[in-house]
Design a protein around this motif. Structure first.
Motif, PDB file in Angstrom:
ATOM      1  N   UNK A 120       5.037 -16.722   3.331  1.00 31.71           N
ATOM      2  CA  UNK A 120       5.629 -15.389   3.409  1.00 31.71           C
ATOM      3  C   UNK A 120       7.119 -15.445   3.080  1.00 31.71           C
ATOM      4  N   UNK A 121       7.569 -14.502   2.279  1.00 29.21           N
ATOM      5  CA  UNK A 121       8.993 -14.421   1.895  1.00 29.21           C
ATOM      6  C   UNK A 121       9.613 -13.134   2.455  1.00 29.21           C
ATOM      7  N   UNK A 122       9.828 -12.131   1.638  1.00 27.69           N
ATOM      8  CA  UNK A 122      10.450 -10.886   2.111  1.00 27.69           C
ATOM      9  C   UNK A 122       9.393  -9.883   2.574  1.00 27.69           C
ATOM     10  N   UNK A 123       9.812  -8.965   3.450  1.00 26.59           N
ATOM     11  CA  UNK A 123       8.911  -7.916   3.936  1.00 26.59           C
ATOM     12  C   UNK A 123       9.621  -6.566   3.909  1.00 26.59           C
ATOM     13  N   UNK A 124       8.837  -5.540   3.662  1.00 23.48           N
ATOM     14  CA  UNK A 124       9.324  -4.154   3.721  1.00 23.48           C
ATOM     15  C   UNK A 124       8.278  -3.373   4.502  1.00 23.48           C
ATOM     16  N   UNK A 125       8.511  -3.196   5.806  1.00 26.03           N
ATOM     17  CA  UNK A 125       7.530  -2.564   6.681  1.00 26.03           C
ATOM     18  C   UNK A 125       7.951  -1.136   7.010  1.00 26.03           C
ATOM     19  N   UNK A 126       6.961  -0.276   7.143  1.00 23.99           N
ATOM     20  CA  UNK A 126       7.222   1.129   7.481  1.00 23.99           C
ATOM     21  C   UNK A 126       7.665   1.242   8.935  1.00 23.99           C
ATOM     22  N   UNK A 127       8.432   2.276   9.235  1.00 25.08           N
ATOM     23  CA  UNK A 127       8.842   2.530  10.618  1.00 25.08           C
ATOM     24  C   UNK A 127       7.627   2.917  11.455  1.00 25.08           C
ATOM     25  N   UNK A 128       7.762   2.793  12.764  1.00 28.38           N
ATOM     26  CA  UNK A 128       6.632   3.071  13.662  1.00 28.38           C
ATOM     27  C   UNK A 128       6.144   4.513  13.546  1.00 28.38           C
ATOM     28  N   UNK A 129       7.086   5.465  13.374  1.00 23.80           N
ATOM     29  CA  UNK A 129       6.705   6.879  13.260  1.00 23.80           C
ATOM     30  C   UNK A 129       5.908   7.144  11.984  1.00 23.80           C
ATOM     31  N   UNK A 130       6.390   6.574  10.867  1.00 20.30           N
ATOM     32  CA  UNK A 130       5.704   6.768   9.584  1.00 20.30           C
ATOM     33  C   UNK A 130       4.351   6.069   9.588  1.00 20.30           C
ATOM     34  N   UNK A 131       4.293   4.888  10.206  1.00 14.96           N
ATOM     35  CA  UNK A 131       3.032   4.134  10.283  1.00 14.96           C
ATOM     36  C   UNK A 131       2.009   4.901  11.128  1.00 14.96           C
ATOM     37  N   UNK A 132       2.482   5.515  12.223  1.00  9.28           N
ATOM     38  CA  UNK A 132       1.597   6.306  13.082  1.00  9.28           C
ATOM     39  C   UNK A 132       1.108   7.557  12.345  1.00  9.28           C
TER      40      UNK A 132
ATOM     41  N   UNK B 107       0.847  -1.197   0.000  1.00  2.00           N
ATOM     42  CA  UNK B 107       0.000   0.000   0.000  1.00  2.00           C
ATOM     43  C   UNK B 107       0.878   1.240   0.000  1.00  2.00           C
ATOM     44  N   UNK B 108       0.258   2.341  -0.406  1.00  2.00           N
ATOM     45  CA  UNK B 108       0.966   3.617  -0.542  1.00  2.00           C
ATOM     46  C   UNK B 108       0.484   4.610   0.512  1.00  2.00           C
ATOM     47  N   UNK B 109       1.358   5.545   0.830  1.00  2.00           N
ATOM     48  CA  UNK B 109       0.996   6.699   1.650  1.00  2.00           C
ATOM     49  C   UNK B 109       1.621   7.925   1.003  1.00  2.00           C
TER      50      UNK B 109
ATOM     51  N   UNK C 272       4.454   2.384   1.521  1.00  2.00           N
ATOM     52  CA  UNK C 272       4.410   2.334   2.984  1.00  2.00           C
ATOM     53  C   UNK C 272       4.777   0.938   3.479  1.00  2.00           C
ATOM     54  N   UNK C 273       3.985  -0.042   3.112  1.00  2.00           N
ATOM     55  CA  UNK C 273       4.201  -1.445   3.496  1.00  2.00           C
ATOM     56  C   UNK C 273       4.236  -2.300   2.246  1.00  2.00           C
ATOM     57  N   UNK C 274       5.010  -3.381   2.311  1.00  2.00           N
ATOM     58  CA  UNK C 274       5.125  -4.275   1.165  1.00  2.00           C
ATOM     59  C   UNK C 274       5.528  -5.655   1.681  1.00  2.00           C
ATOM     60  N   UNK C 275       4.764  -6.680   1.324  1.00  2.00           N
ATOM     61  CA  UNK C 275       5.045  -8.048   1.774  1.00  2.00           C
ATOM     62  C   UNK C 275       5.029  -8.971   0.566  1.00  2.00           C
ATOM     63  N   UNK C 276       6.042  -9.819   0.483  1.00  2.00           N
ATOM     64  CA  UNK C 276       6.185 -10.758  -0.630  1.00  2.00           C
ATOM     65  C   UNK C 276       5.654 -12.125  -0.223  1.00  2.00           C
ATOM     66  N   UNK C 277       4.775 -12.687  -1.060  1.00  2.00           N
ATOM     67  CA  UNK C 277       4.154 -13.976  -0.790  1.00  2.00           C
ATOM     68  C   UNK C 277       4.401 -14.928  -1.956  1.00  2.00           C
TER      69      UNK C 277
END
Length: 298
Positions: free
Chosen positions: A217-229, A99-101, A106-111
């Protein structure tokens, strides 16, 4: 600045709003996508319609290495969700959901797809286009593991559909079930059948509709807590205004506190009767004086 009225209306639709439009998703096929990945994208597009855009041409990009093309497509099509499908020897039958922000990833998960049953392979009746699904998540991993928790949030964002003010019973006809167990995610879709039960509440049966996917689940690219908040921040106009002197208990009962001036109970008007009448001695005591005795007349 827009030069025509049409361009002005187009820009106004994309302006920030207090209540945002339903999120659209773009489904992109990678440069080396095989038949399985293509069929998965088509089936998810059929489930997600009309809030999705399917790009039929192949796009040579790698989301985990370069995200500029995804951000370009997001801005062009005004989509805040994406699903990218690819296939290679190192990562066969690969899906990247994200998803985008503010038009940035913002977040990205590889399946990885291990097993796939297409929509056309299940010979049952299908739900009409645009049906809002009911989402069910089973498994402790969705609550314990941070990556699975973020994946759950992503899947809810992707499949939730439009926000509706009310629900009718006949509209609850589509179920998406996600199960996390033994390091795998099982996605199943069912059609709800309302059967006669002899009372007001119908008997419910689930009929498999397709598509069904076994994912890992394979690779993940998660947003930092500050950006997610920051992405979850709501405008002040949408926040409920706090009402003073009102409280609620655990049972939902509302209590209100009323502030009044202090009352003098001595001046309170009571029922008029002889027994409550004040005697002359009591009245004089209140006034602070002594009443003179009446002289007897001769």
């Amino acid at each position: 600045k827009p030069k025509t009225k049409r361009a002005k209306r187009f820009l106004e639709k994309r302006e920030p709003k207090l209540k945002e439009n339903t999120k659209n998703a773009m489904l992109i096929k990678g440069g080396n996508a095989n038949l399985t990945v293509t069929e998965v994208l088509k089936d998810i597009y059929a489930v997600k319609k009309p809030f999705a855009i399917l790009y039929k041409k192949k796009n040579i990009t790698r989301p985990f290495e370069d995200q500029t093309s995804l951000e370009f497509f997001s801005k062009k099509s005004d989509c805040s969700l994406f699903l990218f499908g690819s296939h290679n020897k190192k990562r066969p039958n690969n899906l990247v959901i994200g998803r985008m922000f503010d038009y940035h990833v913002l977040d990205m998960i590889e399946l990885g797809i291990e097993k796939f049953v297409a929509l056309k392979d299940v010979k049952n009746s299908k739900c009409p286009e645009g049906t809002k699904p009911m989402l069910i998540f089973a498994g402790d991993m969705f609550d314990v593991n941070e990556e699975y928790r973020r994946l759950k949030s992503l899947l809810i964002d992707f499949f939730r559909g439009p926000s509706v003010p009310s629900i009718r019973l006949a509209g609850l006809e589509y179920v998406l079930h996600f199960t996390a167990v033994d390091g795998k995610i099982y996605m199943r879709s069912y059609k709800v059948l309302l059967k006669k039960s002899g009372c007001k509440i119908p008997r419910i049966e689930l009929e498999e509709m397709g598509p069904s996917l076994d994912l890992v689940m394979r690779r993940t690219h998660l947003a930092s807590d500050d950006l997610y908040k920051l992405s979850l921040k709501q405008p002040k106009a949408l926040k409920p205004k706090k009402k003073k002197n009102i409280s609620h208990d655990v049972f939902g009962t509302t209590y209100g506190r009323i502030h009044m001036q202090k009352q003098d109970l001595g001046k309170l008007q009571t029922r008029k009767m002889k027994g409550l009448k004040k005697r002359p001695a009591e009245k004089s005591a209140e006034d602070g004086g002594v009443t003179p005795k009446k002289s007897k007349s001769a």
